[in-house]
Design an enzyme around this catalytic site. Sequence first.
Site, short mmCIF file in Angstrom:
data_model
loop_
_atom_site.label_atom_id
_atom_site.label_comp_id
_atom_site.label_asym_id
_atom_site.label_seq_id
_atom_site.Cartn_x
_atom_site.Cartn_y
_atom_site.Cartn_z
N TYR A 162 0.83 -1.22 0.00
CA TYR A 162 0.00 0.00 0.00
C TYR A 162 0.86 1.27 0.00
CZ TYR A 162 -4.03 -2.93 1.09
OH TYR A 162 -5.02 -3.88 1.04
N LYS A 208 3.36 -15.45 2.52
CA LYS A 208 3.33 -16.15 1.23
C LYS A 208 4.78 -16.45 0.87
CE LYS A 208 1.22 -17.62 -2.52
NZ LYS A 208 0.45 -18.87 -2.49
N ASP A 246 -3.00 -18.18 1.33
CA ASP A 246 -4.09 -18.83 0.59
C ASP A 246 -4.72 -19.94 1.42
OD1 ASP A 246 -1.53 -19.81 0.27
OD2 ASP A 246 -1.84 -20.61 -1.74
N ASP A 272 -5.65 -6.94 5.49
CA ASP A 272 -6.84 -6.24 4.99
C ASP A 272 -7.87 -7.26 4.52
OD1 ASP A 272 -8.48 -4.23 4.16
OD2 ASP A 272 -7.23 -3.53 2.51
N ASP A 278 -11.59 -8.81 6.68
CA ASP A 278 -12.96 -8.79 6.13
C ASP A 278 -13.55 -10.19 6.15
OD1 ASP A 278 -12.87 -6.09 5.68
OD2 ASP A 278 -13.69 -6.22 3.64
#
Length: 348
Positions: A142, A187, A219, A243, A247
């Site tokens: 970001y 990852k 994942d 992020d 959610d």
Amino acid sequence: MNINFTYLPGDGIGPEVGEAAIEVLNAVAVKFGHTLEPEHHLVGGAAIDAGEKPLPDASFESCQRTGAILLGAVGGPKWDHLKGEDRPELGSLLPLRKRLNLYANIRPCKPYPALIERAPLKRERLEGVDFVVMRELTGGIYFGQKGRDTRGAFDECLYSEAEIRRIAIKGFDLAQTRRKKVTSVDKSNVLETSRLWRETVIDVAKDYPEVELEHLLVDAMTMHMLTRAQDFDVILTENMFGDILTDEASVLCGSMGVIPSASLSDGKTGMFEPIHGSAPDIAGQGKANPLAMILSAAWMLRLSFGLKVEADAIETAVANALEQNQTTGDLGGKLNTSAVGEWIAANV
Ligand code: NAD
């Protein structure tokens, strides 16, 4: 105590849920003998409409001075045509996080018994779920260089070892006060930043021999969060993975309208906000659920002002409101936003 904080209602439902939270804070101040001193400032689209930058200097100066910020939400279709840092989110949220060094974002996931039926998972997968996501908030993709050139578009993802170390320490410190387990999500089979992440987390873990450390690839984590959420205590992860995973975690709680968040720096500086956005589709209709904002205010009392009993009183009143269905329509209740605020204020 003088509870002096910066209040940034922002856009859409931000001012509606904000007003409900201020009402609850006022009730707490009266009940426990404190003085409430909110410094009300513009941010996001509301600031743009007033002819200011998305983060006006006066708003930032207040945030810096009080060190305690209660934020509604920013953004909406009205400002979607704007580009880059002229946009409400990019021009206010990201600079607030970066300039105040709010690198540790904490979001809880502990489904309320009254809401378990509202979640799309089976009861047995939700009972006993109680974890916290510790998300790195000021680094990674970001904040890296972005752009377009002859090859296409690019977003740089950069993490220094120091950035990883400080958030890992926050994660392990938190785990020590809980069930003593850290699940680090990366990852590392593909990304170099993730390999540094994993090496650094393993190194930090040496100082916390009593805390169990588990590594999962992001994942796989999206799947484990739905199939064995009870196993997690502190989930430690970088900015973008956090992020997305938070959610997903909100689904376990039955609604995003009940989840607060804290973004912390070293020391006591903190920004507290609901995890939902400005919900322009329901703004101005009295439909917005104010509980996440009210719980964010409780977190501010506990983490920025050390007012634990007062924060507990708010959280108990929220749990009672859910048990007694004193809620907005998204949770199956019949009250409007301000009536929920009034109910909680009367019951702290
Ligand atoms: P959103 O969270 O605003 O809304 C998603 C859905 O959930 C909508 O249907 C909305 O009505 C509902 N909802 C959200 N909060 C609710 C509440 N308290 N009570 C009842 N229903 C609620 O997400 P979005 O629609 O993707 O984004 C809308 C705007 O908010 C965008 O401009 C986005 O950039 C911005 N946003 C801001 C923040 C922030 O300020 N931190 C975070 C996320 C999104």
